[in-house]
Structures are given as structure tokens and as C-alpha cells.
Motif scaffolding. Structure first.
Motif, short mmCIF file in Angstrom:
data_model
loop_
_atom_site.label_atom_id
_atom_site.label_comp_id
_atom_site.label_asym_id
_atom_site.label_seq_id
_atom_site.Cartn_x
_atom_site.Cartn_y
_atom_site.Cartn_z
N PRO A 32 7.60 2.68 -4.90
CA PRO A 32 6.80 3.78 -5.47
C PRO A 32 5.36 3.36 -5.76
O PRO A 32 4.43 4.17 -5.60
CB PRO A 32 7.54 4.15 -6.75
N VAL A 33 5.17 2.10 -6.15
CA VAL A 33 3.81 1.63 -6.45
C VAL A 33 2.98 1.56 -5.17
O VAL A 33 1.81 1.97 -5.14
CB VAL A 33 3.86 0.25 -7.16
N GLN A 34 3.59 1.06 -4.11
CA GLN A 34 2.89 1.00 -2.82
C GLN A 34 2.52 2.41 -2.35
O GLN A 34 1.43 2.63 -1.83
CB GLN A 34 3.78 0.33 -1.75
N ALA A 35 3.46 3.34 -2.53
CA ALA A 35 3.19 4.72 -2.11
C ALA A 35 2.04 5.31 -2.93
O ALA A 35 1.13 5.96 -2.38
CB ALA A 35 4.46 5.56 -2.27
N ILE A 36 2.06 5.08 -4.23
CA ILE A 36 1.00 5.59 -5.12
C ILE A 36 -0.36 5.03 -4.70
O ILE A 36 -1.37 5.74 -4.65
CB ILE A 36 1.29 5.20 -6.60
N ASN A 37 -0.39 3.71 -4.40
CA ASN A 37 -1.67 3.06 -4.09
C ASN A 37 -2.16 3.31 -2.68
O ASN A 37 -3.28 2.90 -2.34
CB ASN A 37 -1.54 1.54 -4.31
N ASN A 38 -1.32 3.91 -1.84
CA ASN A 38 -1.70 4.04 -0.43
C ASN A 38 -1.56 5.47 0.10
O ASN A 38 -1.02 5.69 1.18
CB ASN A 38 -0.88 3.08 0.43
N GLY A 39 -2.04 6.41 -0.65
CA GLY A 39 -2.14 7.76 -0.10
C GLY A 39 -0.98 8.68 -0.41
O GLY A 39 -0.85 9.73 0.22
N GLY A 40 -0.11 8.30 -1.34
CA GLY A 40 0.97 9.21 -1.73
C GLY A 40 1.84 9.61 -0.55
O GLY A 40 2.40 8.76 0.13
N GLY A 41 1.93 10.92 -0.31
CA GLY A 41 2.82 11.44 0.73
C GLY A 41 2.51 10.91 2.12
O GLY A 41 3.41 10.83 2.96
N ALA A 42 1.26 10.56 2.40
CA ALA A 42 0.92 10.08 3.74
C ALA A 42 1.44 8.68 3.98
O ALA A 42 1.61 8.25 5.12
CB ALA A 42 -0.59 10.11 3.94
N PHE A 43 1.73 7.93 2.92
CA PHE A 43 2.24 6.56 3.06
C PHE A 43 3.59 6.58 3.78
O PHE A 43 3.91 5.66 4.53
CB PHE A 43 2.39 5.94 1.67
N ILE A 44 4.35 7.65 3.56
CA ILE A 44 5.70 7.70 4.10
C ILE A 44 5.68 7.73 5.64
O ILE A 44 6.61 7.26 6.29
CB ILE A 44 6.48 8.91 3.52
N ILE A 45 4.62 8.27 6.23
CA ILE A 45 4.57 8.34 7.70
C ILE A 45 4.43 6.93 8.31
O ILE A 45 5.26 6.53 9.11
CB ILE A 45 3.47 9.32 8.17
N PRO A 46 3.39 6.15 7.93
CA PRO A 46 3.35 4.77 8.45
C PRO A 46 4.57 3.95 8.05
O PRO A 46 5.01 3.09 8.81
CB PRO A 46 2.10 4.17 7.82
N TYR A 47 5.13 4.28 6.89
CA TYR A 47 6.31 3.55 6.41
C TYR A 47 7.49 3.78 7.36
O TYR A 47 8.14 2.83 7.80
CB TYR A 47 6.62 4.03 4.99
N LEU A 48 7.74 5.05 7.71
CA LEU A 48 8.87 5.34 8.60
C LEU A 48 8.60 4.85 10.02
O LEU A 48 9.50 4.39 10.71
CB LEU A 48 9.20 6.84 8.58
N VAL A 49 7.33 4.95 10.46
CA VAL A 49 6.98 4.43 11.79
C VAL A 49 7.22 2.91 11.82
O VAL A 49 7.79 2.38 12.78
CB VAL A 49 5.51 4.76 12.15
N SER A 50 6.82 2.23 10.76
CA SER A 50 7.04 0.77 10.68
C SER A 50 8.54 0.45 10.69
O SER A 50 8.96 -0.53 11.29
CB SER A 50 6.44 0.19 9.39
N PHE A 51 9.31 1.31 10.03
CA PHE A 51 10.76 1.10 10.03
C PHE A 51 11.32 1.22 11.46
O PHE A 51 12.14 0.40 11.88
CB PHE A 51 11.43 2.12 9.09
N LEU A 52 10.82 2.22 12.19
CA LEU A 52 11.34 2.46 13.54
C LEU A 52 10.90 1.39 14.54
O LEU A 52 11.68 0.96 15.38
CB LEU A 52 10.91 3.84 14.05
#
Lengths: 556, 38
Positions: A32-52
Motif C-alpha cells: 500500500p505504501v508503494q502504491a500511495i507513493n507511486n500514483g495510486g490507482g495507476a501503480f496497479i497497471i505497471p504492477y500487474l504488467v511486472s507480475f505477468l
């Protein structure tokens, strides 16, 4: 090489243990801290792409490397690397797969011990009536072991030894009798505890607003976390943070996945197992991890406070204070659930950290399970006590940086190159798909060969040359215009030089402050020397084990 | 919560939960290959 009698009891047990290995404190505190510090909802897109493109490929690489190594009688990374390539030096990259676990376990067990102690303090109502700053001071007192004022002398040391002993005891019970049995009990409990707190976080709304924080609203926290900010997608800092989080959360690049997978039977699946464990970790992180700390903290203290204070400390320095708002019955229950949840997340990971060392000692030196487990406990105790006693001197953070961050990337980069370029992607692909209970998409053959290593290399280069404040645009402009590249104090180059601390030292004028900073520098350098000595010691043990193997082969 | 945030949260959590549930269901329903071939 010893005859291996260890193995997993059930498939579900294996997946729960592997998911438990991945699920850790970072799922609830770091994400949650990484998400807060890196664009909130937009963080989840690079996060899921990185997961894939990085997470799933690395999981498949590590699971199949582990099973392949297990087929050849190896249960730790150095000799798994050795089975994949004829070049003998690669096995020394595998040393990271043992060293990282010893060093991370050393400080991780300390955090785990905090959670255990905080369960006790929550049930004993130690936080009742304390102000927010008093709850925060409670933690500072707890971690200042020599002057602790929490009620028990040397409480931090006692709980650390207790926690490490518990880990060692479970490890000494073996894989199916200890690790798997623990995972089968604690993983469902973790999900249950997490679900309770997440429902509370998602339904808190504005009911936590007070006179001191009239604008507090859990909705603001959730809005900030989930509102897409698509412009941040163009920022390399966000992508690096997302890739870093995937590393941290999946426990890849550590050698633990290899070790667990080495005990999978040769004909059994790894592709579906890896996907199930990986997605279970994502569920805990994305669904539960995002629904507890941020909405509850924003619900009582307001979004501004969360943005200013988002960090690891919230878990211990703020949450107990917030739970006190839930009344005399729910407050201790919430403390039990929260710190119990963190303890379960921690212990399933620290148990995994014990197995590579044990596998190595059993395979190469013929040690019994019992002996190798207690030797793990002893080495971790020696490595860990400096983090307990000198926590406020930066020793803990130093271990976390080198063992818990840098070495993961180096090890993962090495394994991705060895697996897809030296062992060969055709043979590697055969290993991944052999016995698979799902159809592995063919595109992953190319992702594993090209995309994953490039992604990892980018993460590594990004951490070595991280520009000031993570501002890549300004850094590139400066380079093109001939103004050079201004490195951030958190970049690997600056970290090696202790630049941040040296700058503070140069600016300090007060004699006491100078003495404190000099002490800090001393302890940081001493902890580096200790970590380096352990790394070199393992290299020597691998060298001796290799020499013994070769002698035995010649004697045959 | 604003509409964009709700949509983002529900879609993301939905995708992650669906994949997690699907793969764990497959694990529960599919015995290990070594057992199947005995």
C-alpha cells in the motif's frame, strides 16, 4: 550426497507453503505504501504488467530449476546452478540463494518477534489510554533493548530468541511434518484474520472522524489508492517501484522457491503449482493488503496524515492506537487479528528461509535434519543479534538493503540468464511444461528468453544509477546538456559510499550529533563486514563441497 | 469513493480473485501426476 527422504505430504500443502513463503509482511505494509507513493490507482497497471512479464516467468524458472535440481539430488541453489551449466563459476552466484536467506532471516525474525510481542501487549491492554505519540514511543522503547520500558527487561531480545527458536523447532520437524503442517494451519487463519480487518477497512467510511481529525475518511484513503493517474505510467520511477514490489512480494531471487520445488516429485507439475501460489500471493496483497492499513489510517487520521506518514512504522506505531477506538472488546481482538496476521505472514516466510541452508548441509555435508535446522538457528542468531542491539544505528536497514533488495536482483538476473541462455530456452521450456497440469502459453517462451532478462537488467541498472529524487527526465536532460548525472543518495553507488550519512556528518556541527553519526557509520561498516564474511564463508563451503564431489567421482 | 476509483478497485480485485480462485480450484481437483500414474 545424502539419500533424500524428505518430501511434501500433499499438493495443497505444497501450494499453501509456497504461497506462505511469498506472503509476508510486505503484502500488508510495503504494497500500500508503494502504491500511495507511486500514483495510486495507476501503480496497479505497471504492477500487474511486472507480475505477468517478470513475476510469473521467474516463478516458472525457479520452480523448474528446483525440480530439475531435486532430480539430481540438489536442494540448494549453488549446485542447482551447477547442473544447468558446465561453467563451474556460476555456482558461486547460487551462493546468494543461501546467503540471502540467512541474512534476511536474521532481521526478519526480529520483525516477526515484534508481532508476537504486540499480540501479547494487545491482549494485555498495554495500549489502553495511550496517546498516539505514546504508542509510537512504545515501539521506540521496545527497539531500544538496553533501556526498554515496556515492562519486561530485554523484551526485544527475549522475543527474538523465542521466535527464532520456534522457527528452528518447526524446521527440525521436517518439510511435511513441520513446514507443511504449519502452512496448512496458519494460511487459512491468515486469510480469515485479513478478511475481518479488510471488511472493517472497507466499511469504516467517515465514522472514524473526530474533533482532532474532522475530515478523516476511509473513502479518501481508498480514493487515493485506487483513482487512476495515467500520467504516472510514463514515469520510469513508477515502473521500477512496481517491478521491485513484485520481486519483494513473490520471494523470487532468494533461493527459497528453488528449495521447496526441489522436493517435488520428478513427474509432478510445476506450472500450475507456481500459478496457484503466485496468484494466491497476489490475492493477499491486492485484495487484503490494500484494504487494511490505508483505509483504517485515513479513516481515523485523515488522508494528509497518511500521505505524510505512509511507511513501515504505521503497523506498530499507529495501528494499536487506532484499534483503541474500537472499544474495550474489539480493540484487543483487532490487535490479536492484526499482529497475529503479520506473525503468520512472517513465520511462513522465515521457515522457507531456513530450508536452503538445511538442504545444502544435508546434501553436501551429510548433516541430519535436526542438526542442520539448529545450525541454521545458531547462524541466524549470530547474524541477527546485531540487528536487535543496534537497530537504531542502521544495522537493520543495512541488512535489508543488501540482502533483502540488491542481492535478490543479482540472483534473479543470474538465474534468468543461466536458465534461458546457457541451459537453453528449449531445454528450459521442456522443464517448465513437463508434467504440466495447465497449458503454458507459448508466448512465455519468448518472454522468458528476452523480456524477463531485459526487465531484470533495467531494474538492476535503475538501482545502480538511480537519479536524484527518482527524476529520470531531469537526469537524462542533464546528461545530454553536459551537466552530468546527479545520483540519488539511495542509488547503489551512493549507498556503497555511505554518501547520505557522510553528507550528514559533514554538515553536523554539534559534538554529540557528530559522535552519534560516527557511531552509526562504524556499525554500518561493521555489519557490512559481517555480511561479507558470511558470504565468503558460504563460498568456501561450496568450494569444499565441490572438491569433495569431484574426489568422490574420481574415486569411482 | 469516486466512480473511477470504485471501477479500478472492483475490476482489479475481481481479476485477481478470479485467477486465484480458478488456479486453487484446479489444484484441489487435480491430484499430483505421480499419484495418477500409480
Amino acid at each position: 550426497m545424502t539419500k533424500v527422504t524428505e518430501g511434501w505430504g500433499t499438493r495443497v500443502g505444497l501450494v499453501l507453503a509456497m504461497a506462505g513463503n511469498a506472503v509476508g509482511l510486505g503484502n500488508f505494509l510495503r504494497f500500500p505504501v508503494q502504491a500511495i507513493n507511486n500514483g495510486g490507482g495507476a501503480f496497479i497497471i505497471p504492477y500487474l504488467v511486472s507480475f505477468l512479464v517478470m513475476g510469473i516467468p521467474l516463478l516458472w524458472i525457479e520452480w523448474s530449476m528446483g525440480r530439475y535440481g531435486g532430480k539430481h539430488g540438489h536442494h540448494s541453489a549453488p549446485f542447482m546452478f551447477d547442473t544447468l551449466t558446465k561453467q563451474r563459476l556460476w555456482k558461486y552466484f547460487g551462493v546468494f540463494g543461501i546467503w540471502t536467506n540467512l541474512a534476511v532471516a536474521a532481521y526478519y525474525c526480529y520483525i516477526e518477534s515484534w508481532t508476537l510481542s504486540y499480540v501479547m501487549h494487545s491482549l494485555g491492554r498495554s495500549f489502553e489510554g495511550l496517546s498516539q505519540s505514546e504508542v509510537a514511543d512504545f515501539f521506540v522503547n521496545y527497539t531500544t533493548v538496553s533501556t526498554t520500558s515496556t515492562g519486561i527487561p530485554f523484551e526485544g531480545v527475549i522475543f527474538y530468541i523465542l521466535c527464532l527458536s520456534l522457527n528452528t523447532f518447526i524446521l527440525s520437524r521436517g518439510l511435511s511434518g513441520g513446514v507443511e503442517r504449519t502452512a496448512r494451519i496458519v494460511m487459512p487463519l491468515l486469510l480469515l484474520f485479513g478478511a475481518f480487518l479488510a471488511i472493517r477497512g472497507l466499511t469504516l467510511g467517515t465514522s472514524g472522524a473526530t474533533e482532532a481529525h474532522p475530515d478523516a475518511s476511509a473513502w479518501d484513503g481508498l480514493n487515493f489508492l485506487w483513482t487512476p493517474q495515467f500520467d504516472s505510467l510514463a514515469n520510469p520511477k513508477v515502473w521500477l517501484a512496481a517491478a521491485g514490489q513484485i520481486f519483494f512480494t513473490l520471494s523470487v531471487g532468494m533461493g527459497t522457491v528453488h528449495c521447496y520445488a526441489a522436493y517435488v516429485k520428478a513427474k509432478d507439475d510445476v506450472a500450475l503449482n507456481a500459478m496457484s501460489a503466485g496468484w494466491m500471493n497476489e490475492f493477499v496483497e491486492v485484495v487484503l493488503g490494500s484494504s487494511i492499513v490505508i483505509p483504517i489510517a485515513a479513516g481515523y487520521l485523515g488522508l494528509d496524515w497518511v500521505r505524510e506518514n505512509a511507511g513501515f512504522g504505521i503497523a506498530f506505531q499507529t495501528m494499536p492506537f487506532l484499534f483503541e477506538n474500537w472499544g474495550p472488546f474489539l480493540a484487543p481482538l483487532a490487535g490479536l487479528l492484526w499482529f497475529g496476521l503479520l506473525f503468520f505472514a512472517g513465520i511462513t516466510s522465515s521457515l522457507a528461509m531456513g530450508t536452503p541452508w538445511m538442504g545444502f548441509m544435508e546434501d553436501e555435508y551429510g548433516w541430519s535434519r535436526h542438526r542442520s535446522a539448529w545450525s541454521f538457528g545458531t547462524v541466524v542468531l549470530v547474524l541477527g543479534l546485531p540487528t536487535v542491539f543496534f537497530y537504531h544505528y542502521g544495522v537493520f536497514a543495512e541488512y535489508d538493503y543488501w540482502a533483502g533488495t540488491v542481492s535478490l536482483v543479482i540472483f534473479a538476473l543470474a538465474e534468468a540468464i543461466v536458465f534461458s541462455w546457457i541451459f537453453g530456452i528449449d531445454r528450459g521450456w521442456k522443464e517448465i511444461t513437463s508434467g504440466a497440469d495447465i497449458r503454458v502459453p507459448g508466448i512465455y517462451k519468448y518472454i522468458i528468453k528476452y523480456v524477463t532478462p531485459v526487465f531484470l537488467l533495467s531494474v538492476f541498472i535503475g538501482s545502480v544509477f538511480s537519479p536524484k529524487n527518482g527524476d529520470w527526465g531531469t537526469a537524462f536532460s542533464g546528461l545530454v546538456s553536459g551537466n552530468g548525472w546527479d545520483l540519488d543518495s539511495g542509488s547503489l553507488i551512493k549507498m556503497i559510499q555511505n554518501s547520505g550519512l557522510r553528507e550528514q556528518l559533514a554538515a553536523a556541527t554539534d559534538a554529540l550529533e557528530i559522535a552519534a553519526l560516527e557511531d552509526q557509520l562504524f556499525y554500518i561498516n561493521a555489519s557490512r563486514a559481517l555480511l561479507t564474511a558470511v558470504f565468503l564463508g558460504i563460498c568456501l563451503m561450496v568450494y569444499m563441497a565441490d572438491r569433495n564431489r569431484r574426489r568422490k567421482e574420481i574415486a569411482r | 469513493m469516486n466512480t473511477h476509483a470504485v471501477l479500478m478497485m472492483v475490476i482489479t480485485m475481481g481479476i485477481v480473485s478470479a485467477f486465484c480462485g480458478y488456479f486453487f480450484y484446479k489444484i484441489m481437483k487435480t491430484p499430483p501426476r505421480s499419484e495418477r500414474e500409480i
